[in-house]
Design a protein around this motif. Structure first.
Motif, PDB file in Angstrom:
ATOM      1  N   ARG A  13       0.843  -1.199   0.000  1.00 39.17           N
ATOM      2  CA  ARG A  13       0.000   0.000   0.000  1.00 39.17           C
ATOM      3  C   ARG A  13       0.884   1.256   0.000  1.00 39.17           C
ATOM      4  O   ARG A  13       1.840   1.346   0.769  1.00 39.17           O
ATOM      5  N   ILE A  15      -5.926  -5.637  10.844  1.00 40.08           N
ATOM      6  CA  ILE A  15      -7.032  -5.006  10.114  1.00 40.08           C
ATOM      7  C   ILE A  15      -6.894  -3.483  10.159  1.00 40.08           C
ATOM      8  O   ILE A  15      -7.158  -2.788   9.176  1.00 40.08           O
ATOM      9  N   ARG A  16      -6.426  -2.964  11.274  1.00 39.13           N
ATOM     10  CA  ARG A  16      -6.295  -1.513  11.425  1.00 39.13           C
ATOM     11  C   ARG A  16      -5.238  -0.905  10.495  1.00 39.13           C
ATOM     12  O   ARG A  16      -5.277   0.297  10.233  1.00 39.13           O
ATOM     13  N   SER A  29      -4.581  -2.362   7.388  1.00 39.25           N
ATOM     14  CA  SER A  29      -4.736  -2.978   6.072  1.00 39.25           C
ATOM     15  C   SER A  29      -5.768  -2.323   5.179  1.00 39.25           C
ATOM     16  O   SER A  29      -5.969  -2.756   4.054  1.00 39.25           O
ATOM     17  N   GLY A  30      -6.444  -1.296   5.662  1.00 40.60           N
ATOM     18  CA  GLY A  30      -7.343  -0.553   4.795  1.00 40.60           C
ATOM     19  C   GLY A  30      -8.766  -1.086   4.759  1.00 40.60           C
ATOM     20  O   GLY A  30      -9.057  -2.190   5.220  1.00 40.60           O
ATOM     21  N   GLY A  31      -9.649  -0.294   4.167  1.00 42.58           N
ATOM     22  CA  GLY A  31     -11.076  -0.602   4.137  1.00 42.58           C
ATOM     23  C   GLY A  31     -11.439  -1.806   3.310  1.00 42.58           C
ATOM     24  O   GLY A  31     -12.543  -2.350   3.443  1.00 42.58           O
ATOM     25  N   GLY A  32     -10.517  -2.277   2.452  1.00 46.86           N
ATOM     26  CA  GLY A  32     -10.807  -3.458   1.647  1.00 46.86           C
ATOM     27  C   GLY A  32     -11.070  -4.698   2.477  1.00 46.86           C
ATOM     28  O   GLY A  32     -11.759  -5.621   2.033  1.00 46.86           O
ATOM     29  N   THR A  33     -10.542  -4.722   3.708  1.00 48.21           N
ATOM     30  CA  THR A  33     -10.751  -5.887   4.569  1.00 48.21           C
ATOM     31  C   THR A  33     -12.195  -5.998   5.029  1.00 48.21           C
ATOM     32  O   THR A  33     -12.604  -7.048   5.521  1.00 48.21           O
ATOM     33  N   TYR A  34     -12.979  -4.921   4.856  1.00 44.61           N
ATOM     34  CA  TYR A  34     -14.366  -4.928   5.316  1.00 44.61           C
ATOM     35  C   TYR A  34     -15.311  -5.559   4.299  1.00 44.61           C
ATOM     36  O   TYR A  34     -16.476  -5.775   4.587  1.00 44.61           O
ATOM     37  N   PHE A  35     -14.794  -5.864   3.119  1.00 42.24           N
ATOM     38  CA  PHE A  35     -15.623  -6.432   2.079  1.00 42.24           C
ATOM     39  C   PHE A  35     -15.704  -7.951   2.207  1.00 42.24           C
ATOM     40  O   PHE A  35     -14.724  -8.612   2.563  1.00 42.24           O
ATOM     41  N   ASN A  80     -12.860 -11.023   1.542  1.00 48.34           N
ATOM     42  CA  ASN A  80     -11.482 -10.676   1.887  1.00 48.34           C
ATOM     43  C   ASN A  80     -10.951 -11.676   2.917  1.00 48.34           C
ATOM     44  O   ASN A  80     -11.626 -11.981   3.899  1.00 48.34           O
ATOM     45  N   GLY A 126     -10.740 -10.323   6.451  1.00 48.98           N
ATOM     46  CA  GLY A 126     -12.073 -10.192   7.013  1.00 48.98           C
ATOM     47  C   GLY A 126     -12.611 -11.535   7.489  1.00 48.98           C
ATOM     48  O   GLY A 126     -13.283 -11.626   8.525  1.00 48.98           O
TER      49      GLY A 126
END
Length: 383
Positions: free
Chosen positions: A262, A335-336, A338-344, A347, A350
């Motif tokens: 990233r 997760i903190r 690794s970005g918002g992509g982990t919320y999908f 993933n 996730g």
């Protein structure tokens, strides 16, 4: 056998790829199980001379840790088979051949499952809500409900226990039934937040008969020093800790790869150069570094029959709690960063976040573990 031969990288990658689909479809890991059986994984505790891999608990825990880095739900469910084969191995090593047939049948391809958990039974192995009724010929019928029965679609042997209150003193009866045994049903009720591929459905015992030759222990109600109880706790807690250690290890791997990839728009550098993110990764690595030696040393102590006396159970439940809580902390830290992509949905991180929460519910839970440790160090509560 070396673990990289037993679980080569390409096999783990297939497991990791399938784990996503199993989770999305809420589906059992049939393909994983077939490949593990082909590798001889289910017979790891049997001796080489008998067709197994000759593993002790330390090597089995290392294998489960490695498997869990690819497919935690697969590893968690396979744990239940390995608990019974591990118990048979530990008893045999201590001169008790009462469960040798478990190892023989595991080599032959039978799949063992753990059907002891009951809703609301905080006595765990020291009491049971299931009724065990003697039949007069040494066999027993069992009536009750068992929860979290992992391997529900695949087991061929189910270990159960219940309470026989027909005599002057109640006893806890341990036995095995087969999949062909009439008198039980499996509910299609496994639709959970995580560990979905384990398919740990509820099993309702409706008078199922365990024949006399598969009734292998009768113990008094309450805490018991029988080697069976020690062996179950040793295998269950250690192998459970191994799975969650592997889960945390994988989360850390993902985090390191992610922050190196990233890029920060503000600095033009990868996030691995951000001091705050570096601190979180270091925090996660520190937590995991303390877990590996504890897992390895406790499993080795079981294999080598180190004498810990009254500290054995505190050590075992302490390992389980530390492994599950450490893994949960590490996944949250990763997760903190690794970005918002982990919320999908879909993933991997996730999914690990959901899977790791199951650790809260396995015995011994946090309250029970603290009670066990407090009693070991301070003595029991005064009445």
């Amino acid at each position: 056998m070396d673990l990289t031969d037993l679980l080569p990288d390409e096999l783990l990658e297939r497991f990791r790829t399938r784990a996503k689909g199993y989770d999305e479809r809420n589906e059992f890991f049939h393909e994983d199980l077939a490949e593990l059986r082909e590798q001889g994984y289910l017979a790891m505790f049997a001796s080489v001379a008998d067709g197994g891999l000759g593993f002790g608990l330390a090597k089995a825990a290392a294998a489960q840790r490695r498997l869990a880095t690819a497919a935690p739900a697969t590893a968690l469910a396979v744990n239940m088979h390995l608990v019974w084969t591990g118990v048979a191995h530990l008893l045999h090593e201590r001169g008790d051949d009462s469960l040798d047939y478990v190892l023989t049948e595991a080599v032959a391809g039978e799949v063992f499952a753990f059907g002891n958990s009951e809703a609301g039974n905080d006595s765990v192995l020291f009491d049971s809500s299931t009724v065990a009724q003697p039949q007069g010929d040494g066999s027993y019928s069992f009536t009750g409900t068992k929860i979290f029965t992992s391997l529900s679609p695949a087991w061929t042997r189910l270990g159960i226990f219940g309470k026989d209150s027909s005599g002057e003193e109640s006893v806890l009866v341990h036995a095995f039934i087969t999949r062909q045994s009439p008198g039980y049903r499996i509910k299609d009720d496994w639709d959970t937040l995580g560990m979905r591929a384990s398919q740990s459905c509820t099993t309702v015992l409706e008078g199922v008969i365990a024949p006399a030759d598969r009734v292998f222990r009768k113990l008094t109600v309450g805490p018991n020093a029988d080697p069976l109880i020690f062996s179950i706790f040793a295998c269950f807690e250690t192998l459970l800790a191994a799975v969650y250690t592997g889960l945390g290890e994988r989360a850390l791997q993902i985090g390191i790869a992610t922050v190196n990839q990233r890029m920060s728009k503000k600095s033009g550098k990868p996030y691995s150069q951000d001091p705050d993110i570096r601190w979180r990764i270091a925090d996660a690595a520190l937590a995991m570094d303390g877990l590996y030696p504890q897992l390895e040393s406790l499993a080795r102590d079981v294999d080598e029959r180190v004498e810990h006396g009254s500290q054995w159970f505190p050590k075992m439940v302490g390992l389980k709690v530390r492994a599950t809580e450490t893994a949960r902390t590490v996944v949250d830290l990763i997760i903190r960063v690794s970005g918002g992509g982990t919320y999908f949905a879909g993933n991997e991180l996730g999914r690990l976040y959901r899977d790791v929460l199951a650790g809260i519910f396995h015995p011994s839970d946090d309250e029970s573990a603290h009670g066990t440790i407090a009693n070991a160090w301070l003595g029991p509560l005064e009445s």
